[in-house]
Design an enzyme around this catalytic site. Structure first.
Site, PDB file in Angstrom:
ATOM      1  N   LYS A  78      -7.506  -3.237   3.230  1.00 18.31           N
ATOM      2  CA  LYS A  78      -6.228  -2.602   3.567  1.00 18.31           C
ATOM      3  C   LYS A  78      -5.861  -2.923   5.013  1.00 18.31           C
ATOM      4  O   LYS A  78      -6.727  -2.985   5.891  1.00 18.31           O
ATOM      5  CB  LYS A  78      -6.302  -1.094   3.352  1.00 18.31           C
ATOM      6  CG  LYS A  78      -7.372  -0.370   4.140  1.00 18.31           C
ATOM      7  CD  LYS A  78      -7.460   1.089   3.737  1.00 18.31           C
ATOM      8  CE  LYS A  78      -8.614   1.782   4.465  1.00 18.31           C
ATOM      9  NZ  LYS A  78      -8.777   3.185   4.033  1.00 18.31           N
TER      10      LYS A  78
ATOM     11  N   ARG B 202     -16.451   0.875  -2.214  1.00 16.48           N
ATOM     12  CA  ARG B 202     -15.551   0.318  -1.199  1.00 16.48           C
ATOM     13  C   ARG B 202     -16.008  -1.105  -0.934  1.00 16.48           C
ATOM     14  O   ARG B 202     -16.885  -1.358  -0.118  1.00 16.48           O
ATOM     15  CB  ARG B 202     -15.606   1.177   0.072  1.00 16.48           C
ATOM     16  CG  ARG B 202     -14.473   0.910   1.047  1.00 16.48           C
ATOM     17  CD  ARG B 202     -14.561   1.823   2.242  1.00 16.48           C
ATOM     18  NE  ARG B 202     -14.406   3.217   1.918  1.00 16.48           N
ATOM     19  CZ  ARG B 202     -13.250   3.839   1.719  1.00 16.48           C
ATOM     20  NH1 ARG B 202     -12.120   3.155   1.807  1.00 16.48           N
ATOM     21  NH2 ARG B 202     -13.197   5.120   1.425  1.00 16.48           N
TER      22      ARG B 202
ATOM     23  N   ARG C 140      -3.274   8.787  -5.691  1.00 15.45           N
ATOM     24  CA  ARG C 140      -3.959   7.849  -6.583  1.00 15.45           C
ATOM     25  C   ARG C 140      -4.125   8.507  -7.951  1.00 15.45           C
ATOM     26  O   ARG C 140      -4.610   9.644  -8.061  1.00 15.45           O
ATOM     27  CB  ARG C 140      -5.330   7.501  -5.991  1.00 15.45           C
ATOM     28  CG  ARG C 140      -6.128   6.402  -6.734  1.00 15.45           C
ATOM     29  CD  ARG C 140      -5.655   5.042  -6.338  1.00 15.45           C
ATOM     30  NE  ARG C 140      -6.497   3.981  -6.904  1.00 15.45           N
ATOM     31  CZ  ARG C 140      -7.476   3.369  -6.253  1.00 15.45           C
ATOM     32  NH1 ARG C 140      -7.779   3.719  -5.017  1.00 15.45           N
ATOM     33  NH2 ARG C 140      -8.159   2.393  -6.834  1.00 15.45           N
TER      34      ARG C 140
ATOM     35  N   GLU D 155      -0.569   4.666  -8.416  1.00 18.24           N
ATOM     36  CA  GLU D 155      -0.177   5.746  -7.514  1.00 18.24           C
ATOM     37  C   GLU D 155       1.005   6.488  -8.107  1.00 18.24           C
ATOM     38  O   GLU D 155       1.878   5.882  -8.751  1.00 18.24           O
ATOM     39  CB  GLU D 155       0.238   5.190  -6.141  1.00 18.24           C
ATOM     40  CG  GLU D 155      -0.836   4.474  -5.379  1.00 18.24           C
ATOM     41  CD  GLU D 155      -1.554   5.372  -4.376  1.00 18.24           C
ATOM     42  OE1 GLU D 155      -1.002   6.429  -4.021  1.00 18.24           O
ATOM     43  OE2 GLU D 155      -2.666   5.005  -3.958  1.00 18.24           O
TER      44      GLU D 155
ATOM     45  N   PHE E  70      -1.150  -0.768 -10.322  1.00 20.18           N
ATOM     46  CA  PHE E  70      -1.590  -2.022  -9.713  1.00 20.18           C
ATOM     47  C   PHE E  70      -2.840  -2.601 -10.366  1.00 20.18           C
ATOM     48  O   PHE E  70      -3.292  -3.680  -9.978  1.00 20.18           O
ATOM     49  CB  PHE E  70      -1.810  -1.876  -8.206  1.00 20.18           C
ATOM     50  CG  PHE E  70      -2.635  -0.680  -7.792  1.00 20.18           C
ATOM     51  CD1 PHE E  70      -4.006  -0.638  -8.012  1.00 20.18           C
ATOM     52  CD2 PHE E  70      -2.026   0.405  -7.173  1.00 20.18           C
ATOM     53  CE1 PHE E  70      -4.758   0.449  -7.624  1.00 20.18           C
ATOM     54  CE2 PHE E  70      -2.773   1.496  -6.776  1.00 20.18           C
ATOM     55  CZ  PHE E  70      -4.148   1.518  -6.996  1.00 20.18           C
TER      56      PHE E  70
ATOM     57  N   ARG F  72      -8.108  10.588  -7.657  1.00 21.70           N
ATOM     58  CA  ARG F  72      -9.208   9.752  -7.164  1.00 21.70           C
ATOM     59  C   ARG F  72     -10.512  10.521  -7.117  1.00 21.70           C
ATOM     60  O   ARG F  72     -11.595   9.930  -7.125  1.00 21.70           O
ATOM     61  CB  ARG F  72      -8.878   9.168  -5.796  1.00 21.70           C
ATOM     62  CG  ARG F  72      -8.764  10.169  -4.670  1.00 21.70           C
ATOM     63  CD  ARG F  72      -8.401   9.500  -3.359  1.00 21.70           C
ATOM     64  NE  ARG F  72      -9.510   8.675  -2.875  1.00 21.70           N
ATOM     65  CZ  ARG F  72      -9.362   7.719  -1.975  1.00 21.70           C
ATOM     66  NH1 ARG F  72      -8.175   7.424  -1.497  1.00 21.70           N
ATOM     67  NH2 ARG F  72     -10.406   7.041  -1.538  1.00 21.70           N
TER      68      ARG F  72
ATOM     69  N   LYS G   4       0.869  -1.183   0.000  1.00 20.86           N
ATOM     70  CA  LYS G   4       0.000   0.000   0.000  1.00 20.86           C
ATOM     71  C   LYS G   4       0.897   1.222   0.000  1.00 20.86           C
ATOM     72  O   LYS G   4       1.625   1.472   0.962  1.00 20.86           O
ATOM     73  CB  LYS G   4      -0.932   0.014   1.213  1.00 20.86           C
ATOM     74  CG  LYS G   4      -1.969   1.119   1.124  1.00 20.86           C
ATOM     75  CD  LYS G   4      -2.936   1.086   2.289  1.00 20.86           C
ATOM     76  CE  LYS G   4      -4.083   2.056   2.059  1.00 20.86           C
ATOM     77  NZ  LYS G   4      -3.660   3.419   1.698  1.00 20.86           N
TER      78      LYS G   4
END
Length: 529
Positions: A383, A377, A215, A259, A299, A230, A210
C-alpha cells in the site's frame, strides 16, 4: 497451566532477539499446555484479550495491590475472571470492575501482576508473535509449519487451529478448507514509500485504488448471503444493500473480497467515520441506509462454485472477478506489465495522482503472479499512501507500563491556537525506540510542571515531528478533530514551540480537495520503532 509459566515465557521471549530461540521457548510452552490452554496463551502472548475490550482503564489499575507469595492462578482461571469482568455493566460498574481487578491482582505474584497489567493496558509487545507462535505450535505438534499456516489462513486465527491440532494431532488440519459461509482472514498489505518503490518490489503488477471503507468478505450460497468484516464478524443484517448486490450477480456460489464505501453528492468518498457508523449493533438499519447508502466495490474473488481460487496468481483471479462482477462494482486499476517500461511507470504515477484527486486514500500495488495469502501481510501487496507530517508540541506524557514501566511514554500533542495557547490534537506512543524513550523521559522530566496520577504535564517547549494518516472527528478534543494513526518520526530541538504548526493550518490542509502535499523526508532511523 499456571499463569506464572506463561508470564515467565513471555518475558523470556521478549528478552531474546533470536527467532529460533523464541520458537523453541514457545514450542516447549505449547507442549506443556492443554488444548484448552493453548488458544488463551496464544492470545495473551500476542497482547490480546479473547474478550476484547473489557472496560479497564488506568483509573482502575492505578492503586497498587500487594502481590501473592505463591503462584496459584491458572491460565483458564484468569480467562474466566476476565470474562466475568467483561460482563460487568450498569450502575456501580466502575467500582465493581475495580474490585474484580484488585481481587485478580491480589491472587497474582509480582511477575504475574506485571504481565496482567501489560495485558490489560495493551503493553505486551513482543514483535510478530502470531507468526512465531504458529511456528511454535507446528514444532510442538511435529507438523510442517506451512500446513499450520494454511490452516490458520482458512480458519481465520491461530487460536482456532491450535485447540484441535493439540487435541487430535496432525489429522485435524485436513478439516480446515475454504468453505462458503465460513470466513477466512483477509490478505493484508505491507507499506511502501512510493509507487516507484512498490513497483520495483512487486514486479509485474496491478495498481489499484485504496478505498477508505469497511473491508467486507461476501459469501453467497444460492439464495443465502453472508457478509463478514476483516475481523470475521458477521454484519449481514446491517448491510442489506451488499446482500442485494451479491444476489444480483450471475453466479450462485462465490466468495468475494472488497470494500463497502459511500460516495457523496460530489462523487467523492464519504469519510470512514461516517461509514463505520453503519456497523453499530444498535443502528436502525432502514434509517441508516436511507441516510447513507453503501455500495460494494470488489477487488478479489476467492472461490467460484466448488473451485478454490486462493492459489491462482492474481491476474487469473482478476479475470474470474471480471467475468463475475460488473465493471462499476470492481475497483479501478491500471496494470504495469513490464516494470522496466517508462511509459507504464508514468501511467502508474498518473493513476496514483488521479486516485488522490478523486478523494481516495492511496493505492495498493499487487504482484500479478501472487496467490491470495489469507490472513497474512505479504510482500505481494504494497500500500502507498501520502505521508502527512506535523510539527507539534508535547503538552504532557503518561508513565508507561509493562516494558515501559518507569518511562514517560504516551505523548499528549498540541498545535498552536490563535491566542498563543496550545490545542491538543491527540496522543501517541508509536514510533518510540527504547533509546528515544530514555531520552524523552529525561528531557520531559526537566520540563515537568505538574504530576497527577500517571500524567506528567510539561512546559510546552519540546517540538516533535509526527506522521499521521489523516484527521477524524472527535468530541474529546477541543478542535473537534484528532489525528489518525499518529506516530513519532523525530524530535525537532532545532525548532521552538512558536514554529509548531497551527490548528488553523491543520484544519485547512484537510479541508482542501485534491491530493495532499508530497511525501515527507524519510524519518530519522534513530527515532522510529
Amino acid at each position: 497451566m499456571l499463569l506464572a509459566r506463561l508470564a515467565r515465557v513471555s518475558g523470556e521471549v521478549a528478552a531474546t532477539s533470536a527467532r529460533s530461540q523464541k520458537i523453541k521457548l514457545l514450542a516447549e510452552l505449547f507442549r506443556q499446555a492443554g488444548p484448552d490452554d493453548a488458544p488463551i496463551a496464544i492470545a495473551y502472548l500476542a497482547g490480546r484479550l479473547p474478550q476484547g475490550r473489557i472496560g479497564v482503564g488506568w483509573s482502575v489499575l492505578r492503586d497498587p495491590v500487594p502481590a501473592a507469595g505463591t503462584a496459584t492462578l491458572t491460565v483458564r482461571g484468569t480467562d474466566a475472571a476476565l470474562t466475568a469482568l467483561s460482563s460487568v455493566a450498569g450502575p456501580g460498574s466502575q467500582a465493581e470492575r475495580r474490585r474484580l481487578v484488585q481481587e485478580l491482582l491480589a491472587a497474582a505474584t509480582e511477575e504475574e501482576q506485571r504481565f496482567l497489567v501489560g495485558l490489560l493496558t495493551g503493553e505486551v509487545r513482543q514483535g510478530a508473535l502470531d507468526a512465531i507462535a504458529a511456528e511454535g505450535i507446528a514444532a510442538a505438534a511435529e507438523v510442517p509449519v506451512a500446513d499450520v499456516r494454511r490452516a490458520v489462513m482458512l480458519a481465520g486465527s491461530l487460536e482456532e487451529v491450535a485447540r484441535p491440532l493439540l487435541a487430535e494431532g496432525p489429522a485435524a488440519l485436513a478439516d480446515f478448507r475454504l468453505t462458503v459461509r465460513r470466513p477466512i482472514g483477509p490478505m493484508l498489505a505491507h507499506s511502501a514509500k512510493s509507487v516507484a518503490e512498490a513497483i520495483d518490489k512487486a514486479g509485474a503488477c496491478a495498481v489499484e485504488e485504496k478505498l477508505d471503507g469497511i473491508r467486507v468478505q461476501v459469501h453467497r450460497d444460492g439464495a443465502e448471503v453472508r457478509v463478514y468484516t476483516r475481523t470475521l464478524d458477521d454484519v449481514t443484517d446491517r448491510l442489506p444493500e451488499i446482500t442485494e448486490a451479491a444476489l444480483a450477480l450471475p453466479e450462485p456460489c462465490f466468495v468475494l473480497d472488497g470494500e463497502a464505501i459511500a460516495l457523496g453528492g460530489d462523487g467523492r468518498p464519504v469519510p470512514f467515520q461516517q461509514i463505520a457508523g453503519r456497523f453499530g449493533s444498535r443502528v436502525d438499519v432502514r434509517a441508516a441506509r436511507a441516510a447513507l447508502p453503501l455500495s460494494p466495490v470488489f477487488f478479489d474473488v476467492l472461490a467460484v462454485g466448488d473451485r478454490d481460487l486462493l492459489d491462482l496468481p492474481g491476474d487469473r483471479r482478476h479475470a474470474e472477478l471480471a467475468r463475475l462482477v460488473p465493471e462499476e462494482q470492481r475497483v479501478r486499476r491500471t496494470v504495469v506489465g513490464d516494470p522496466a517500461d517508462p511509459a507504464a511507470r508514468r501511467a502508474a504515477e498518473d493513476f496514483w495522482a488521479e486516485t488522490l484527486r478523486r478523494g481516495h486514500e492511496g493505492v495498493v500495488v499487487k504482484a500479478l503472479h501472487a496467490p491470495y495469502s489469507a490472513g497474512r501481510r505479504g510482500a505481494a501487496w504494497l500500500k502507498v499512501k501520502p505521508v502527512h507530517t506535523l510539527d507539534l508540541v508535547v503538552l504532557a506524557a503518561e508513565w508507561g507500563h509493562g516494558r515501559r514501566t518507569g518511562k514517560l511514554s504516551n505523548l499528549h500533542l498540541g498545535a498552536r491556537g490563535p491566542d498563543g495557547t496550545f490545542v491538543m490534537l491527540g496522543k501517541t506512543f508509536k514510533g518510540l525506540t527504547d533509546a528515544l524513550l530514555t531520552w524523552q523521559t529525561e528531557r520531559l522530566r526537566e520540563l515537568a510542571v505538574d504530576e497527577s496520577g500517571y500524567v506528567v504535564t510539561v512546559r510546552p517547549e519540546l517540538v516533535v515531528e509526527i506522521a499521521y494518516d489523516g484527521l477524524q472527528t472527535s468530541t474529546r478534543y477541543p478542535a473537534g478533530v484528532t489525528l489518525r494513526f499518529a506516530r513519532v518520526l523525530r524530535y525537532r530541538e532545532d525548532k521552538t514551540a512558536a514554529e509548531a504548526d497551527t490548528v488553523e493550518a491543520v484544519l485547512a490542509a484537510h479541508a482542501r480537495p485534491g491530493p495532499p502535499a508530497g511525501p515527507a523526508d524519510p524519518p530519522d532511523p534513530d527515532a522510529t520503532g
